[in-house]
Write a protein that holds these residues in place. Sequence first.
Motif, PDB file in Angstrom:
ATOM      1  N   GLY A 107       0.784  -1.233   0.000  1.00 37.97           N
ATOM      2  CA  GLY A 107       0.000   0.000   0.000  1.00 37.97           C
ATOM      3  C   GLY A 107       0.810   1.275   0.000  1.00 37.97           C
ATOM      4  O   GLY A 107       0.250   2.367   0.020  1.00 37.97           O
ATOM      5  N   ASN A 108       2.135   1.185  -0.014  1.00 33.99           N
ATOM      6  CA  ASN A 108       2.980   2.380  -0.031  1.00 33.99           C
ATOM      7  C   ASN A 108       2.857   3.094  -1.365  1.00 33.99           C
ATOM      8  O   ASN A 108       2.879   2.465  -2.422  1.00 33.99           O
ATOM      9  CB  ASN A 108       4.444   1.991   0.189  1.00 33.99           C
ATOM     10  CG  ASN A 108       4.680   1.407   1.555  1.00 33.99           C
ATOM     11  OD1 ASN A 108       4.465   2.050   2.562  1.00 33.99           O
ATOM     12  ND2 ASN A 108       5.106   0.155   1.597  1.00 33.99           N
ATOM     13  N   LEU A 109       2.747   4.425  -1.327  1.00 35.86           N
ATOM     14  CA  LEU A 109       2.700   5.232  -2.542  1.00 35.86           C
ATOM     15  C   LEU A 109       4.131   5.538  -2.987  1.00 35.86           C
ATOM     16  O   LEU A 109       4.912   6.116  -2.227  1.00 35.86           O
ATOM     17  CB  LEU A 109       1.939   6.539  -2.281  1.00 35.86           C
ATOM     18  CG  LEU A 109       1.731   7.440  -3.491  1.00 35.86           C
ATOM     19  CD1 LEU A 109       0.885   6.740  -4.569  1.00 35.86           C
ATOM     20  CD2 LEU A 109       1.079   8.751  -3.068  1.00 35.86           C
ATOM     21  N   VAL A 110       4.451   5.142  -4.214  1.00 35.29           N
ATOM     22  CA  VAL A 110       5.822   5.243  -4.735  1.00 35.29           C
ATOM     23  C   VAL A 110       5.809   6.084  -6.005  1.00 35.29           C
ATOM     24  O   VAL A 110       4.973   5.887  -6.883  1.00 35.29           O
ATOM     25  CB  VAL A 110       6.401   3.848  -5.033  1.00 35.29           C
ATOM     26  CG1 VAL A 110       7.805   3.944  -5.614  1.00 35.29           C
ATOM     27  CG2 VAL A 110       6.405   3.001  -3.766  1.00 35.29           C
ATOM     28  N   ASN A 111       6.743   7.020  -6.100  1.00 32.48           N
ATOM     29  CA  ASN A 111       6.936   7.872  -7.268  1.00 32.48           C
ATOM     30  C   ASN A 111       8.085   7.283  -8.100  1.00 32.48           C
ATOM     31  O   ASN A 111       9.167   7.068  -7.569  1.00 32.48           O
ATOM     32  CB  ASN A 111       7.296   9.291  -6.797  1.00 32.48           C
ATOM     33  CG  ASN A 111       7.602  10.248  -7.920  1.00 32.48           C
ATOM     34  OD1 ASN A 111       7.039  10.181  -8.995  1.00 32.48           O
ATOM     35  ND2 ASN A 111       8.510  11.173  -7.660  1.00 32.48           N
ATOM     36  N   VAL A 112       7.818   7.019  -9.384  1.00 32.76           N
ATOM     37  CA  VAL A 112       8.877   6.549 -10.273  1.00 32.76           C
ATOM     38  C   VAL A 112       9.117   7.652 -11.283  1.00 32.76           C
ATOM     39  O   VAL A 112       8.198   8.143 -11.933  1.00 32.76           O
ATOM     40  CB  VAL A 112       8.488   5.240 -10.995  1.00 32.76           C
ATOM     41  CG1 VAL A 112       9.603   4.805 -11.938  1.00 32.76           C
ATOM     42  CG2 VAL A 112       8.195   4.149  -9.984  1.00 32.76           C
ATOM     43  N   VAL A 113      10.386   8.057 -11.406  1.00 29.24           N
ATOM     44  CA  VAL A 113      10.742   9.201 -12.239  1.00 29.24           C
ATOM     45  C   VAL A 113      11.812   8.800 -13.246  1.00 29.24           C
ATOM     46  O   VAL A 113      12.710   8.022 -12.925  1.00 29.24           O
ATOM     47  CB  VAL A 113      11.201  10.388 -11.365  1.00 29.24           C
ATOM     48  CG1 VAL A 113      12.382  10.041 -10.509  1.00 29.24           C
ATOM     49  CG2 VAL A 113      11.466  11.613 -12.180  1.00 29.24           C
ATOM     50  N   ASP A 114      11.686   9.343 -14.440  1.00 29.65           N
ATOM     51  CA  ASP A 114      12.676   9.137 -15.499  1.00 29.65           C
ATOM     52  C   ASP A 114      13.904   9.971 -15.137  1.00 29.65           C
ATOM     53  O   ASP A 114      13.838  11.185 -15.069  1.00 29.65           O
ATOM     54  CB  ASP A 114      12.085   9.587 -16.835  1.00 29.65           C
ATOM     55  CG  ASP A 114      12.932   9.213 -18.024  1.00 29.65           C
ATOM     56  OD1 ASP A 114      13.862   8.409 -17.871  1.00 29.65           O
ATOM     57  OD2 ASP A 114      12.644   9.733 -19.108  1.00 29.65           O
ATOM     58  N   SER A 115      15.013   9.302 -14.864  1.00 34.42           N
ATOM     59  CA  SER A 115      16.193  10.053 -14.397  1.00 34.42           C
ATOM     60  C   SER A 115      17.220  10.296 -15.463  1.00 34.42           C
ATOM     61  O   SER A 115      17.320   9.810 -16.482  1.00 34.42           O
ATOM     62  CB  SER A 115      16.856   9.336 -13.242  1.00 34.42           C
ATOM     63  OG  SER A 115      17.174   8.006 -13.540  1.00 34.42           O
TER      64      SER A 115
END
Length: 115
Positions: A107-115
Motif C-alpha cells: 500500500g505504499n505510494l511510490v513515485n517513479v521518475v525518469d532520471s
Amino acid sequence: MAVTRIVANLRAENPARIADFYRRVFGLHLALDMGWITFLEGDSQQKVEMHAASQGGNGTDVPVISIGVDDLEGCEEAIRAAGAEIVYGPVKEEWGLRRFFFRDPAGNLVNVVDS
C-alpha cells in the motif's frame, strides 16, 4: 560531519514479500533478511538527497519514496506485470519531469521518475 547515506524504510507486514516485489521490478539485490526487515541494494551510487513536501505535485499525495529509472516505460510494464496499481500518470509534468505513482503490495505510494 557529512551525511553518508539516507535510507528509505517502507512499512510492510510481510517484508520478504515486498522485498521480492522490488527485486523483480527494479532489479535490486537482497543484501540481508532478518525476518522483520529486509535490506535491498542496487549496483549504482547516488548522491545523498532528501525532500520535504506538502504535496506530491499537481495536488497528489506525497509518496513515501521516489525511484529514478532509466526506462520509465519498461518500469511501468514491469510494475503492471507484477500486479501493482498505477495511480497517477505516466505524465510529463510542467516542470519537465516524466513520472508515475504506484501503490506497492503493502500500500505504499511510490513515485517513479525518469532520471
